[in-house]
Design an enzyme around this catalytic site. Structure first.
Site, mmCIF file in Angstrom:
data_model
loop_
_atom_site.group_PDB
_atom_site.id
_atom_site.type_symbol
_atom_site.label_atom_id
_atom_site.label_comp_id
_atom_site.label_asym_id
_atom_site.label_seq_id
_atom_site.Cartn_x
_atom_site.Cartn_y
_atom_site.Cartn_z
ATOM 1 N N GLU A 15 -8.166 -0.378 7.667
ATOM 2 C CA GLU A 15 -7.725 -0.322 9.069
ATOM 3 C C GLU A 15 -8.815 0.263 9.976
ATOM 4 O O GLU A 15 -8.654 0.287 11.192
ATOM 5 C CB GLU A 15 -6.499 0.586 9.203
ATOM 6 N N GLU A 37 0.825 -1.216 0.000
ATOM 7 C CA GLU A 37 0.000 0.000 0.000
ATOM 8 C C GLU A 37 0.854 1.258 0.000
ATOM 9 O O GLU A 37 0.505 2.236 -0.635
ATOM 10 C CB GLU A 37 -1.017 -0.035 1.155
ATOM 11 N N ASP A 87 7.096 3.842 2.485
ATOM 12 C CA ASP A 87 7.376 4.871 3.498
ATOM 13 C C ASP A 87 8.889 5.028 3.626
ATOM 14 O O ASP A 87 9.500 5.832 2.929
ATOM 15 C CB ASP A 87 6.697 4.447 4.809
ATOM 16 N N THR A 88 9.530 4.228 4.494
ATOM 17 C CA THR A 88 10.989 4.311 4.620
ATOM 18 C C THR A 88 11.692 3.445 3.569
ATOM 19 O O THR A 88 12.904 3.467 3.453
ATOM 20 C CB THR A 88 11.447 3.820 6.005
ATOM 21 N N THR A 146 10.831 -2.183 3.941
ATOM 22 C CA THR A 146 10.143 -3.438 3.621
ATOM 23 C C THR A 146 10.354 -3.827 2.158
ATOM 24 O O THR A 146 10.649 -4.985 1.851
ATOM 25 C CB THR A 146 8.625 -3.287 3.894
ATOM 26 N N PRO A 163 -8.682 2.574 4.480
ATOM 27 C CA PRO A 163 -10.030 2.174 4.919
ATOM 28 C C PRO A 163 -10.066 0.812 5.598
ATOM 29 O O PRO A 163 -10.863 0.604 6.505
ATOM 30 C CB PRO A 163 -10.852 2.171 3.618
ATOM 31 N N ALA A 169 -4.446 7.195 6.534
ATOM 32 C CA ALA A 169 -5.392 6.255 7.151
ATOM 33 C C ALA A 169 -6.089 5.495 6.025
ATOM 34 O O ALA A 169 -6.829 6.085 5.231
ATOM 35 C CB ALA A 169 -6.402 7.015 7.998
#
Ligand code: 5GP
Length: 222
Positions: free
Chosen positions: A194, A115, A118-119, A122, A192, A190
């Site tokens: 979650e 999804e 970020d950093t 992964t 959905p 955010a």
């Protein structure tokens, strides 16, 4: 003390419809990469992977196969490591690809789906591990990795514009093989799936303009 309302207000809410449309918008790039295998990074990649498969569907052809791996990021508190895979945070595998039934990565066009980048920890880990598996499988077959016909790509719904903790190899991080539906500032998104309250979530997404794309006259954009 952190202001809970401040944190709440800073979150970017995204609706299912919005994600569906972002992936639809990426369809030309997805089709150009033309994967024959989707590797879903569970859990965040689960819903996007299913949408990606829809937009890769060709009439009279079978669906593109989906396989899942499950990775979690843990703070490597106090750990001393020189491994690139553990910079800042440690990735732990709870599920990986099953090669026991003869399946191998050789000859496949493999798209990893998550999804958010970020950093990048992964995605870096997943690509590095898949490449190690491919090298081993090529050695076992007595062929060179360059001759394996295997290509790796990445699809993410969002890529955060920020300094990354890890890099991706140039054969993956390029215009064709790295597909981010949207580049976004370094905010907390955010998603959905979650949410414990999808009505509130969708309301916030609509308020923030992160639901179905509308034109300036509030007509649906197809
Ligand atoms: P990485 O830092 O390795 O690129 O991302 C690891 C994971 O952290 C992502 O797959 C995702 O599950 C989670 N993550 C990172 N940023 C966000 C965000 O803004 N929102 C949500 N919901 N999860 C995030």
């Amino acid at each position: 003390m952190t202001d809970v309302k401040e944190i709440e207000d800073s979150k970017v809410y995204i609706s299912y419809n919005h994600i569906h449309q972002l992936i639809q918008e990426s369809q030309p790039r997805l089709k150009k990469f033309n994967p024959d295998l989707l590797v879903c990074l569970a859990g965040g990649g689960l819903v996007p992977t299913r949408f990606v498969r829809t937009f890769l569907k060709e009439q009279d052809k079978p669906n593109v196969r989906i396989m899942s791996v499950a990775l979690s990021l843990y703070e490597a508190v106090g750990s001393v490591s020189t491994q690139a895979e553990t910079i800042g945070k440690e990735v732990v595998r709870s599920q990986w690809l099953d090669y026991s039934n003869g399946f191998s990565l050789i000859g496949h066009r493999i798209l990893l789906v998550d999804e958010v980048d970020d950093t990048r920890t992964t995605l870096h880990y997943a690509i590095s591990e898949l490449k190690k598996d491919l090298t081993k499988q090529c050695q076992e077959k007595g062929i060179k990795v360059e001759d394996s016909g295997t290509t790796f790509g990445i699809f993410v719904v969002h890529n955060k514009r920020k300094p990354k903790n890890a890099d991706l190899p140039s054969d993956v991080f390029n215009e064709t093989n790295y597909i981010a539906a949207r580049d976004i500032d370094d905010v907390w998104i955010a998603y959905p799936w979650e949410s414990n309250d999808i009505v509130y979530h969708t309301k916030r997404a609509i308020e923030q303009g992160n639901d179905i794309f509308l034109d300036e006259n509030n007509n649906y954009i197809k």
